[in-house]
Design a protein around this motif. Structure first.
Motif, PDB file in Angstrom:
ATOM      1  N   LYS A 190       0.758  -1.226  -0.076  1.00 50.40           N
ATOM      2  CA  LYS A 190       0.143  -0.069   0.018  1.00 50.40           C
ATOM      3  C   LYS A 190       0.728   1.338  -0.219  1.00 50.40           C
ATOM      4  O   LYS A 190       0.587   2.190  -0.867  1.00 50.40           O
ATOM      5  CB  LYS A 190      -1.066   0.255   1.294  1.00 50.40           C
ATOM      6  CG  LYS A 190      -1.912  -0.996   1.194  1.00 50.40           C
ATOM      7  CD  LYS A 190      -2.917  -1.127   2.575  1.00 50.40           C
ATOM      8  CE  LYS A 190      -2.195  -1.135   3.975  1.00 50.40           C
ATOM      9  NZ  LYS A 190      -1.332  -2.551   3.868  1.00 50.40           N
ATOM     10  N   SER A 191       1.672   1.202   0.950  1.00 46.05           N
ATOM     11  CA  SER A 191       2.734   2.530   1.159  1.00 46.05           C
ATOM     12  C   SER A 191       3.373   2.576  -0.208  1.00 46.05           C
ATOM     13  O   SER A 191       3.496   3.752  -0.821  1.00 46.05           O
ATOM     14  CB  SER A 191       3.655   2.370   2.109  1.00 46.05           C
ATOM     15  OG  SER A 191       2.910   2.116   3.384  1.00 46.05           O
ATOM     16  N   THR A 192       4.073   1.509  -0.853  1.00 43.48           N
ATOM     17  CA  THR A 192       4.796   1.659  -2.187  1.00 43.48           C
ATOM     18  C   THR A 192       3.811   2.333  -3.101  1.00 43.48           C
ATOM     19  O   THR A 192       4.161   3.165  -3.884  1.00 43.48           O
ATOM     20  CB  THR A 192       5.049   0.296  -2.476  1.00 43.48           C
ATOM     21  OG1 THR A 192       5.934  -0.430  -1.356  1.00 43.48           O
ATOM     22  CG2 THR A 192       5.996   0.064  -3.652  1.00 43.48           C
ATOM     23  N   ILE A 195      -2.668   9.857   3.903  1.00 44.16           N
ATOM     24  CA  ILE A 195      -2.521   9.704   5.394  1.00 44.16           C
ATOM     25  C   ILE A 195      -2.373   8.050   5.427  1.00 44.16           C
ATOM     26  O   ILE A 195      -3.161   7.295   5.127  1.00 44.16           O
ATOM     27  CB  ILE A 195      -3.698  10.080   6.329  1.00 44.16           C
ATOM     28  CG1 ILE A 195      -3.876  11.650   6.376  1.00 44.16           C
ATOM     29  CG2 ILE A 195      -3.246   9.578   7.864  1.00 44.16           C
ATOM     30  CD1 ILE A 195      -4.821  11.921   7.043  1.00 44.16           C
ATOM     31  N   ASP A 196      -1.136   7.503   5.764  1.00 50.40           N
ATOM     32  CA  ASP A 196      -0.574   6.173   5.808  1.00 50.40           C
ATOM     33  C   ASP A 196      -0.205   5.795   7.288  1.00 50.40           C
ATOM     34  O   ASP A 196       1.158   6.082   7.577  1.00 50.40           O
ATOM     35  CB  ASP A 196       0.548   6.053   4.626  1.00 50.40           C
ATOM     36  CG  ASP A 196       0.884   4.692   4.265  1.00 50.40           C
ATOM     37  OD1 ASP A 196       0.246   3.870   4.923  1.00 50.40           O
ATOM     38  OD2 ASP A 196       2.041   4.538   4.040  1.00 50.40           O
ATOM     39  N   SER A 197      -0.813   5.297   8.022  1.00 48.36           N
ATOM     40  CA  SER A 197      -2.265   4.787   7.922  1.00 48.36           C
ATOM     41  C   SER A 197      -2.943   5.404   9.090  1.00 48.36           C
ATOM     42  O   SER A 197      -2.643   6.104   9.941  1.00 48.36           O
ATOM     43  CB  SER A 197      -2.059   3.161   8.319  1.00 48.36           C
ATOM     44  OG  SER A 197      -1.860   3.153   9.726  1.00 48.36           O
ATOM     45  N   THR A 208       2.194   8.321   9.259  1.00 44.39           N
ATOM     46  CA  THR A 208       2.098   8.072  10.638  1.00 44.39           C
ATOM     47  C   THR A 208       2.790   6.779  11.157  1.00 44.39           C
ATOM     48  O   THR A 208       2.654   6.427  12.389  1.00 44.39           O
ATOM     49  CB  THR A 208       0.586   7.919  10.887  1.00 44.39           C
ATOM     50  OG1 THR A 208      -0.001   6.575  10.433  1.00 44.39           O
ATOM     51  CG2 THR A 208       0.060   9.179  10.270  1.00 44.39           C
ATOM     52  N   GLU A 209       3.123   5.986  10.251  1.00 46.52           N
ATOM     53  CA  GLU A 209       3.601   4.491  10.711  1.00 46.52           C
ATOM     54  C   GLU A 209       5.133   4.611  10.396  1.00 46.52           C
ATOM     55  O   GLU A 209       5.956   4.028  11.482  1.00 46.52           O
ATOM     56  CB  GLU A 209       3.245   3.352   9.734  1.00 46.52           C
ATOM     57  CG  GLU A 209       1.870   2.879  10.094  1.00 46.52           C
ATOM     58  CD  GLU A 209       1.487   1.530   9.188  1.00 46.52           C
ATOM     59  OE1 GLU A 209       2.065   1.399   8.290  1.00 46.52           O
ATOM     60  OE2 GLU A 209       0.211   1.645   9.628  1.00 46.52           O
ATOM     61  N   GLU A 210       5.922   4.906   9.423  1.00 43.49           N
ATOM     62  CA  GLU A 210       7.179   5.016   9.202  1.00 43.49           C
ATOM     63  C   GLU A 210       7.968   6.422   9.297  1.00 43.49           C
ATOM     64  O   GLU A 210       7.360   7.570   9.173  1.00 43.49           O
ATOM     65  CB  GLU A 210       7.652   4.527   7.853  1.00 43.49           C
ATOM     66  CG  GLU A 210       7.004   3.223   7.716  1.00 43.49           C
ATOM     67  CD  GLU A 210       6.829   2.901   6.162  1.00 43.49           C
ATOM     68  OE1 GLU A 210       7.784   1.888   5.580  1.00 43.49           O
ATOM     69  OE2 GLU A 210       6.437   3.419   5.320  1.00 43.49           O
ATOM     70  N   SER A 211       9.057   6.380   9.728  1.00 45.38           N
ATOM     71  CA  SER A 211       9.850   7.541  10.126  1.00 45.38           C
ATOM     72  C   SER A 211      10.125   8.173   8.745  1.00 45.38           C
ATOM     73  O   SER A 211      10.112   7.425   7.727  1.00 45.38           O
ATOM     74  CB  SER A 211      11.116   7.406  10.734  1.00 45.38           C
ATOM     75  OG  SER A 211      11.842   6.618   9.926  1.00 45.38           O
TER      76      SER A 211
END
Ligand code: TYD
Ligand code: MG
Length: 449
Positions: free
Chosen positions: A101-103, A169-171, A123-126
């Motif tokens: 999804k992020s990709t 906005i992820d996620s 919101t999940e990854e730096s």
């Protein structure tokens, strides 16, 4: 006189009660009932008197001039979302963790940012992790702006001030809202976040894409609860061991549902596969146990290979191992063959799968399933370049299927020359050889025994 009423609301499922309880009777979560004090010092008449009445307008005064859609020029994405994103819409992209999804969204955001203002909230990854991915995808060099804030109110107020065309906005599951009674990650929280984002998108004409995992709780705490609140829900699906990823429109207020887009997960991100049938057909082997079928997925006919392996069983309860298709459907077809063709499939182990990690539903694959089983049983391949199109009734009759025109046209394009169909199937125009079958017994005519 002022009256005070107290109620207790579950922060997980919104169940309301007048008595405090340790465990919510609805969702069985512990310690989640929050006190709610409602003080009323006015009678109902007074409420009506102080509320400003809404304005009524006639439909003719509404401007219906359509705004152009936001295109990413990633063909498969643009097509599945209904011809580009609609300005001011809110959509959810969901799927298992790690599916891509992020990709996908980073690639989409990068492309859209060439022409529009796009903000990406991770919101999940730096931001370091994000940069690592962006370097891999070669998506670092443009005006796409990032933030790793996860506080929804500040995200919304930034968007209100800056008015970008698109925010991602992820996620959503990792967002939190200050000053709320709901627990982060709970259904109530998710709903509140979606509600606030819906208002942002509609009032400020900002397109919002949120991602959400299908959590272990799935239906309760997952994005399923958001489905009725948002404009579109898109599932990214696939199997870990296969590279193919499918983007499926499950709900779309601005396009067709069940529309499918195909991608391959590669070293440098998701690469679209505009011609999925050419890709699938190139992997089909002409061997005993293999049968080709064609089914409609959304508006597209897809050619798939069914593979069966039948072996005389040493067990009292022979095995049935099925993937990609309803287990019961394969068992049913095997039972029909057992009964009407008098072959001993009930004493054989059956292994059955749909190639490429695809999952199919429905009974359009019945005839293909029967052919794959028989072909493995007799160890004889089906006629080369043939497809099976038909359903099978419990009485062993082969039944015609609907919309065959589309399927046949696509199959011809990819070199199919023989159609295996029901006796009374109507086919308008085809250059293929047609082999017709009245019942399952007649299927034996393809095998030289
Ligand atoms: P990701 O987009 O992080 O999944 P999600 O957001 O749905 O959790 O994708 C993670 C997987 O994709 C991971 O297993 C690595 C793989 N991947 C590639 O194969 N190629 C790539 O270019 C990228 C960025 C990821
Ligand atoms: Mg992710």
């Amino acid at each position: 006189m002022s009256k005070t009423k107290t109620s207790f609301k579950c922060s997980n499922c919104s169940y309301t009660t007048i008595k405090w309880m340790g465990c919510c009777p609805e969702c069985k979560e512990w310690d989640c009932l929050v006190e709610n004090i409602i003080s009323s010092n006015s009678g109902p008449n007074k409420i009506y008197a102080t509320t400003t009445p809404p304005q009524l307008i006639s439909l003719t005064s509404i401007d219906t001039h359509e705004q152009p859609r936001i295109l990413s020029h990633i063909g498969e994405w643009d097509r599945v979302v209904g011809g580009g994103l609609v300005p001011g819409s809110l959509i959810v992209v969901t799927g298992d963790p790690g599916i891509g999804k992020s990709t996908l969204l980073l690639q989409v955001a990068y492309n859209i940012a060439k022409m529009h203002r796009v903000f990406y909230f991770s919101t999940e990854e730096s931001l370091q992790q994000l940069k690592g991915r962006a370097l891999r995808l070669k998506t670092t060099d443009n005006n796409l702006l990032f933030s790793d804030t996860a506080e929804l109110t500040s995200i919304i107020s930034l968007a209100q001030q800056e008015k970008p065309d698109l925010i991602i906005i992820d996620s959503i599951q990792n967002c939190y809202i200050n000053d709320t009674h709901t627990l982060p990650g709970s259904t109530g929280h998710l709903r509140e976040a979606a509600f606030q984002l819906m208002r942002l998108s509609k009032e400020h004409n900002i397109t919002v894409i949120i991602t959400g995992h299908i959590t272990k709780e799935g239906i309760i705490a997952g994005p399923k609860t958001l489905e009725h609140m948002v404009d579109g829900v898109f599932y990214l699906q696939g199997e870990d061991r296969w590279q193919t990823r499918m983007l499926r429109a499950v709900k779309n207020r601005f396009g067709a549902i069940n529309e499918l887009g195909f991608f391959n997960m590669e070293q440098n991100g998701l690469q679209e596969v505009p011609n999925i049938n050419a890709h699938l057909i190139s992997e089909i082997s002409h061997a005993p146990g293999s049968a080709i079928i064609s089914i409609m997925e959304g508006s597209r006919p897809i050619l798939l290979e069914l593979q069966a392996l039948t072996n005389a069983s040493k067990l009292t309860m022979p095995q049935r191992v099925v993937s990609g298709l309803d287990h019961k459907q394969v068992v049913l077809i095997a039972a029909i063959l057992d009964k009407y063709v008098k072959i001993k499939l009930s004493m054989h182990d059956i292994f059955f799968k749909v190639s490429g990690g695809f999952k199919i539903k429905g009974s359009e694959s019945d005839l293909g399933t029967a052919f794959a089983l028989l072909s493995s049983y007799f160890q004889e391949a089906l006629p080369e370049r043939s497809i099976a199109l038909g359903e099978i009734s419990l009485t062993g009759q082969i039944k015609p299927i609907n919309n065959i025109g589309h399927l046949v046209k696509e199959a011809e394009k990819f070199g199919i020359t023989t159609l295996l169909v029901a006796k009374n199937q109507t086919i308008e125009k085809t250059s293929c050889v047609i082999r017709r079958f009245h019942n399952v017994y007649e299927l034996l005519s393809l095998f030289g025994q």
